[in-house]
Design a protein around this motif. Structure first.
Motif, PDB file in Angstrom:
ATOM      1  N   ILE A  38       8.189  -2.613  -4.193  1.00 25.54           N
ATOM      2  CA  ILE A  38       9.348  -1.746  -3.946  1.00 25.54           C
ATOM      3  C   ILE A  38       9.001  -0.264  -4.052  1.00 25.54           C
ATOM      4  O   ILE A  38       9.371   0.526  -3.185  1.00 25.54           O
ATOM      5  N   ALA A  39       8.263   0.136  -5.070  1.00 24.84           N
ATOM      6  CA  ALA A  39       7.958   1.564  -5.238  1.00 24.84           C
ATOM      7  C   ALA A  39       6.792   2.033  -4.382  1.00 24.84           C
ATOM      8  O   ALA A  39       6.842   3.124  -3.814  1.00 24.84           O
ATOM      9  N   ARG A  40       5.746   1.223  -4.265  1.00 27.42           N
ATOM     10  CA  ARG A  40       4.537   1.680  -3.573  1.00 27.42           C
ATOM     11  C   ARG A  40       4.288   1.026  -2.224  1.00 27.42           C
ATOM     12  O   ARG A  40       3.354   1.387  -1.515  1.00 27.42           O
ATOM     13  N   GLY A  41       5.115   0.050  -1.862  1.00 28.62           N
ATOM     14  CA  GLY A  41       4.942  -0.614  -0.576  1.00 28.62           C
ATOM     15  C   GLY A  41       5.570   0.171   0.561  1.00 28.62           C
ATOM     16  O   GLY A  41       6.224   1.194   0.359  1.00 28.62           O
ATOM     17  N   THR A  42       5.367  -0.334   1.746  1.00 28.86           N
ATOM     18  CA  THR A  42       5.994   0.265   2.926  1.00 28.86           C
ATOM     19  C   THR A  42       7.342  -0.424   3.158  1.00 28.86           C
ATOM     20  O   THR A  42       7.547  -1.552   2.696  1.00 28.86           O
ATOM     21  N   PRO A  43       8.244   0.205   3.899  1.00 27.16           N
ATOM     22  CA  PRO A  43       9.491  -0.484   4.232  1.00 27.16           C
ATOM     23  C   PRO A  43       9.247  -1.832   4.913  1.00 27.16           C
ATOM     24  O   PRO A  43       9.948  -2.802   4.639  1.00 27.16           O
ATOM     25  N   ALA A  44       8.221  -1.927   5.758  1.00 19.58           N
ATOM     26  CA  ALA A  44       7.913  -3.201   6.422  1.00 19.58           C
ATOM     27  C   ALA A  44       7.486  -4.264   5.404  1.00 19.58           C
ATOM     28  O   ALA A  44       7.895  -5.424   5.500  1.00 19.58           O
ATOM     29  N   MET A  45       6.685  -3.881   4.441  1.00 18.42           N
ATOM     30  CA  MET A  45       6.253  -4.814   3.401  1.00 18.42           C
ATOM     31  C   MET A  45       7.452  -5.280   2.568  1.00 18.42           C
ATOM     32  O   MET A  45       7.576  -6.465   2.258  1.00 18.42           O
ATOM     33  N   ILE A  46       8.333  -4.359   2.238  1.00 18.12           N
ATOM     34  CA  ILE A  46       9.520  -4.689   1.452  1.00 18.12           C
ATOM     35  C   ILE A  46      10.409  -5.653   2.221  1.00 18.12           C
ATOM     36  O   ILE A  46      10.905  -6.643   1.668  1.00 18.12           O
ATOM     37  N   ARG A  47      10.592  -5.395   3.505  1.00 14.60           N
ATOM     38  CA  ARG A  47      11.402  -6.302   4.332  1.00 14.60           C
ATOM     39  C   ARG A  47      10.805  -7.710   4.341  1.00 14.60           C
ATOM     40  O   ARG A  47      11.514  -8.697   4.205  1.00 14.60           O
TER      41      ARG A  47
ATOM     42  N   LEU B 270      23.264 -19.710  -5.823  1.00 15.23           N
ATOM     43  CA  LEU B 270      22.877 -19.366  -7.192  1.00 15.23           C
ATOM     44  C   LEU B 270      21.701 -18.394  -7.220  1.00 15.23           C
ATOM     45  O   LEU B 270      20.721 -18.581  -7.944  1.00 15.23           O
ATOM     46  N   PHE B 271      21.812 -17.317  -6.465  1.00 17.20           N
ATOM     47  CA  PHE B 271      20.715 -16.367  -6.327  1.00 17.20           C
ATOM     48  C   PHE B 271      21.262 -14.957  -6.133  1.00 17.20           C
ATOM     49  O   PHE B 271      22.159 -14.742  -5.329  1.00 17.20           O
ATOM     50  N   VAL B 272      20.716 -14.016  -6.899  1.00 16.40           N
ATOM     51  CA  VAL B 272      21.044 -12.600  -6.748  1.00 16.40           C
ATOM     52  C   VAL B 272      19.726 -11.869  -6.510  1.00 16.40           C
ATOM     53  O   VAL B 272      18.834 -11.873  -7.365  1.00 16.40           O
ATOM     54  N   LEU B 273      19.601 -11.264  -5.343  1.00 14.71           N
ATOM     55  CA  LEU B 273      18.385 -10.519  -5.014  1.00 14.71           C
ATOM     56  C   LEU B 273      18.262  -9.319  -5.945  1.00 14.71           C
ATOM     57  O   LEU B 273      19.221  -8.587  -6.164  1.00 14.71           O
ATOM     58  N   ASN B 274      17.065  -9.150  -6.485  1.00 13.35           N
ATOM     59  CA  ASN B 274      16.839  -8.069  -7.425  1.00 13.35           C
ATOM     60  C   ASN B 274      15.337  -7.837  -7.531  1.00 13.35           C
ATOM     61  O   ASN B 274      14.543  -8.657  -7.073  1.00 13.35           O
ATOM     62  N   ALA B 275      14.988  -6.747  -8.168  1.00 15.50           N
ATOM     63  CA  ALA B 275      13.592  -6.518  -8.507  1.00 15.50           C
ATOM     64  C   ALA B 275      13.250  -7.410  -9.686  1.00 15.50           C
ATOM     65  O   ALA B 275      14.126  -7.833 -10.437  1.00 15.50           O
TER      66      ALA B 275
ATOM     67  N   PRO C  73      11.005   1.630 -10.556  1.00 15.79           N
ATOM     68  CA  PRO C  73      10.576   2.957 -10.977  1.00 15.79           C
ATOM     69  C   PRO C  73      11.437   4.080 -10.377  1.00 15.79           C
ATOM     70  O   PRO C  73      11.898   3.982  -9.236  1.00 15.79           O
ATOM     71  N   ALA C  74      11.635   5.124 -11.148  1.00 11.41           N
ATOM     72  CA  ALA C  74      12.470   6.249 -10.727  1.00 11.41           C
ATOM     73  C   ALA C  74      11.920   6.964  -9.501  1.00 11.41           C
ATOM     74  O   ALA C  74      12.678   7.560  -8.735  1.00 11.41           O
ATOM     75  N   ASN C  75      10.611   6.909  -9.294  1.00 15.05           N
ATOM     76  CA  ASN C  75      10.003   7.602  -8.151  1.00 15.05           C
ATOM     77  C   ASN C  75       9.965   6.758  -6.884  1.00 15.05           C
ATOM     78  O   ASN C  75       9.275   7.087  -5.924  1.00 15.05           O
ATOM     79  N   THR C  76      10.710   5.667  -6.834  1.00 14.00           N
ATOM     80  CA  THR C  76      10.748   4.810  -5.651  1.00 14.00           C
ATOM     81  C   THR C  76      11.344   5.575  -4.471  1.00 14.00           C
ATOM     82  O   THR C  76      12.421   6.158  -4.600  1.00 14.00           O
TER      83      THR C  76
END
Length: 148
Positions: free
Chosen positions: A92-101, A116-121, A126-129
């Motif tokens: 999430i913080a250091r990846g690319t938007p494509a990697m995150i997707r 029964l699932f909540v998407l989350n980190a 990190p604050a610098n995301t």
């Protein structure tokens, strides 16, 4: 509820079973009796204690990104709400938007069946995301996460 030091990265599964599990289970049960839904976060790779967690009364588990997502869905995810578990720093913080997707799509495809699932980190973001990374996570959740 955070129980950071109860995870197998710090405490052995045997010690967890003896010193953390009974108290966590009692707390979940007592809070449920008061109508309070409990979510527990245990830091680190909880893969080795998923069997213990699956015995808890209905609650949620916020799983660290180190936890095996496939094993979690098959065990504790069968009867509890799963929160997580995308790597907050490496993805999430250091990846690319494509990697995150891609990582978000993979987790949704794995954990969405049966609900029964909540998407989350899988821990604190990190604050610098970069903002575009958070937007990629949210957009993918909107696109892939809906039930028809």
């Amino acid at each position: 509820m955070g129980d950071s030091l109860a995870g197998p990265d710090v405490t052995s599964p045997t010690m967890f079973d003896r010193f953390a599990r009974p108290y966590e289970e009692r707390l979940v049960k007592d809070l449920a009796a008061e109508g309070i839904f409990t979510v527990i976060h245990i830091c680190g790779d909880t893969s080795r204690i998923l069997g213990f967690l699956s015995g808890y009364d209905f609650c949620g588990f916020e799983l660290d990104y180190k936890t095996d997502a496939v094993r979690a869905k098959a065990s504790v995810g069968a009867g509890h709400v799963l929160f997580g578990n995308i790597d907050p720093s490496g993805v999430i913080a250091r990846g690319t938007p494509a990697m995150i997707r891609e990582k978000t799509r993979q987790l949704i495809a794995l954990w969405k069946p049966g609900g029964l699932f909540v998407l989350n980190a899988g821990c604190a973001i990190p604050a610098n995301t970069p903002e575009e990374n958070l937007r990629a996570l949210i957009a993918t959740a909107h696109e892939e996460g809906r039930y028809e």
